[in-house]
Design a protein around this motif. Structure first.
Motif, short mmCIF file in Angstrom:
data_model
loop_
_atom_site.label_atom_id
_atom_site.label_comp_id
_atom_site.label_asym_id
_atom_site.label_seq_id
_atom_site.Cartn_x
_atom_site.Cartn_y
_atom_site.Cartn_z
N LEU A 137 -31.69 55.98 -20.61
CA LEU A 137 -32.77 56.99 -20.95
C LEU A 137 -32.31 58.41 -20.99
O LEU A 137 -32.57 58.93 -21.75
N ALA A 138 -31.26 58.75 -19.98
CA ALA A 138 -30.61 59.89 -20.03
C ALA A 138 -29.84 60.13 -21.42
O ALA A 138 -29.74 61.04 -22.00
N GLU A 139 -28.96 58.88 -21.76
CA GLU A 139 -28.14 59.19 -23.11
C GLU A 139 -28.96 59.39 -24.25
O GLU A 139 -28.59 60.17 -25.18
N ARG A 140 -30.15 58.72 -24.48
CA ARG A 140 -31.27 59.04 -25.39
C ARG A 140 -31.74 60.35 -25.38
O ARG A 140 -31.81 60.99 -26.49
N MET A 141 -31.82 61.16 -24.36
CA MET A 141 -32.25 62.62 -24.31
C MET A 141 -31.14 63.39 -24.64
O MET A 141 -31.06 64.09 -25.63
N GLY A 142 -29.71 63.21 -24.45
CA GLY A 142 -28.52 63.70 -24.93
C GLY A 142 -28.44 63.53 -26.49
O GLY A 142 -28.09 64.57 -27.00
N ARG A 143 -28.79 62.29 -27.05
CA ARG A 143 -28.76 61.95 -28.27
C ARG A 143 -29.55 63.25 -29.03
O ARG A 143 -29.50 63.76 -30.20
N TYR A 144 -31.00 63.29 -28.59
CA TYR A 144 -31.82 64.02 -28.91
C TYR A 144 -31.35 65.77 -28.83
O TYR A 144 -31.48 66.31 -29.96
N TYR A 145 -30.89 65.99 -28.06
CA TYR A 145 -30.33 67.36 -27.76
C TYR A 145 -29.20 67.52 -28.97
O TYR A 145 -29.07 68.54 -29.55
N GLY A 146 -28.16 66.51 -29.00
CA GLY A 146 -27.41 66.52 -29.96
C GLY A 146 -27.66 66.65 -31.32
O GLY A 146 -27.36 67.51 -31.99
N ASP A 147 -28.53 65.87 -31.72
CA ASP A 147 -29.04 66.02 -33.13
C ASP A 147 -29.80 67.42 -33.35
O ASP A 147 -29.71 68.14 -34.28
N TRP A 148 -30.85 68.22 -32.38
CA TRP A 148 -31.16 69.50 -32.54
C TRP A 148 -30.07 70.49 -32.56
O TRP A 148 -30.02 71.34 -33.35
N LEU A 149 -28.86 70.22 -31.74
CA LEU A 149 -27.95 71.30 -31.53
C LEU A 149 -27.13 71.40 -32.81
O LEU A 149 -26.57 72.33 -33.57
N ARG A 150 -26.88 70.23 -33.47
CA ARG A 150 -26.22 69.98 -34.79
C ARG A 150 -27.17 70.66 -35.88
O ARG A 150 -26.60 71.44 -36.82
N ALA A 151 -28.30 70.46 -35.96
CA ALA A 151 -29.17 70.80 -37.08
C ALA A 151 -29.41 72.44 -36.79
O ALA A 151 -29.29 73.21 -37.88
N ARG A 152 -29.24 72.86 -35.63
CA ARG A 152 -29.13 74.32 -35.52
C ARG A 152 -27.63 75.15 -35.51
O ARG A 152 -27.71 76.20 -35.47
N ARG A 153 -26.64 74.19 -35.93
CA ARG A 153 -25.33 74.62 -36.25
C ARG A 153 -24.59 75.07 -34.77
O ARG A 153 -23.69 75.96 -34.98
#
Length: 453
Positions: A87-103
């Protein structure tokens, strides 16, 4: 003064391919974070609770509160479970997707060394949750969180009171809580939360529990709630009815997040969402009283808020020398843009109390759930002016129960938290950097800062 760091974390020196989803434009992130696409996300500080764990040792022990056998767990008391890590890794995946989209993070390579950094409390559940979050943020980059080298002593960043570096004044602690509960004080808690305690008594079948003795028939709501303040200033706790109900309700939520069969989650006795909300009132009340009461929040939370403020200060500086080293804990690497601090629900509540933040979480009855995080973001508008925004990011009960794969298309839940008397930015829910920095500094307890330097 910084302590030694264990489990050094850095991005790959030779960039390795990541495996995030396809590239998303800033407009995709803007729909999620609510900020205009032409605003630049400079950096973020994520202060996260650890993930789903087994119950910790309770007072009184859980088996005293019910005649029924509590379901077993696959790990020792207080440890992160395998599902909790997922579950924690899935939260991390979400943060990563968002941070990549925000450059903030690159699309197809690992970040530069130090751009992503993590610091966790010493417990197994916090260290492993931090690792899982970072592995999700940057998959394939072999990132691990850092932490204090000595795992036998408290980390002052997360637990300055228990560490003895910033002890509570027992009289001030008791007085602060009693004042918040005036006119009835702690003695009035059972009346205030009568419905919660009565329902918890039914779910536990407390009338037939060992705590009631051989005669049975007693009621949880008739057990006095007491405030225990350690004479040496090392902590406070709730005992009696509300403390027991708070512990049991949290365990029920952990059972649910762990994916136990419905018949094992509170023995199948929780009826619906309203029932969950009623039961979790006890846990939320305990967090509010013990961790958000201003004196307790500042004494426990000053080193952590100082670390957050230090990270944001470094990120917003474009010229000049860096600020002095923070209180004990990590000195952030040069070029840091994502800072993940993994601690406990108490830490999240401390920061909320210091900054006067309040929230209710749609779809989640626990105000500080596993993997829930206060997320501080530093932005620049098109004119280059810096702003700070604060959000609470979390998984709903449904997402926890069903191991939802989180992404920008299936996002975690986010609640933007207005900072009192600070209505700046495009939606009036951000703070201009100087205003936020001033408010955060004013919330710090100078005596505690001096004690832990």
């Amino acid at each position: 003064m910084a302590v030694a760091v264990a489990g050094a974390l850095s991005a790959c020196t030779t960039p390795a391919p990541q495996q995030p989803g396809p590239a998303k434009p800033p407009e995709s992130a803007a729909r999620i974070d609510g900020m205009p696409a032409d605003w630049t996300l400079v950096s973020t500080v994520i202060v996260s609770r650890h993930g789903v764990r087994s119950p910790t040792h309770a007072h009184p022990p859980l088996d005293k509160l019910s005649p029924d056998t509590w379901p077993g767990w696959p790990v020792p008391a207080g440890y992160l479970t395998a599902r909790g890590g997922s579950l924690a890794e899935r939260m991390g995946r979400y943060y990563g997707d968002w941070l990549r989209a925000r450059r903030v993070l690159p699309e197809s390579t690992c970040s530069a060394p130090g751009a992503v950094y993590g610091w966790a409390d010493i417990d197994q559940r916090t260290r492993e949750s931090g690792n899982a979050l970072l592995q999700g943020i940057a998959p394939g980059c072999d990132m691990r969180t850092s932490h204090q080298a000595d795992l036998t002593t408290y980390d002052t960043v997360f637990q300055p009171v228990a560490a003895g570096d910033c002890p509570l004044d027992p009289g001030a602690a008791r007085g602060a809580i009693e004042a918040r509960l005036a006119p009835d004080g702690v003695a009035g808690l059972n009346k205030r939360y009568a419905a919660t305690l009565a329902r918890m008594g039914q779910v536990l079948d407390y009338a037939h529990s060992p705590a009631c003795g051989a005669q049975g028939g007693c009621m949880l709501e008739d057990v006095p709630t007491r405030l225990r303040v350690e004479g040496d200033g090392s902590g406070v706790a709730l005992r009696g009815a509300l403390g027991s109900a708070a512990k049991a309700s949290e365990v029920f939520l952990l059972q649910y997040g762990e994916g136990l069969p419905d018949t094992d989650v509170a023995w199948g006795r929780i009826r619906d969402e309203k029932d969950w909300a009623l039961l979790l009132e006890a846990h939320n009340a305990q967090r509010d009283l013990l961790n958000k009461t201003p004196y307790l929040a500042a004494t426990n939370g000053t080193p952590l808020l100082a670390a957050v403020l230090d990270a944001l200060t470094r990120a917003q500086m474009t010229t000049g020398a860096p600020p002095p080293a923070p209180v004990r804990g990590p000195v952030l690497p040069v070029g840091n843009r994502v800072y993940v601090l993994t601690g406990h629900d108490t830490n999240v509540a401390n920061l909320a109390g210091m900054l006067k933040l309040d929230w209710q979480l749609p779809g989640q009855p626990d105000n500080t759930p596993p993997d829930g995080a206060l997320v501080f973001t530093l932005w620049r508008n098109p004119a280059g002016e810096p702003f700070v925004r604060v959000e609470f990011v979390y998984q709903s009960m449904h997402q926890m129960r069903h191991l939802t794969a989180l992404s920008l298309d299936e996002p975690a839940k986010r609640v933007t938290l207005p900072v009192p008397d600070c209505g700046d930015g495009p939606d009036g829910k951000a703070c201009k950097w100087p205003t936020f920095a001033q408010r955060a500094k004013a919330a710090l307890l100078p005596a505690c800062l001096e004690a832990v330097r």
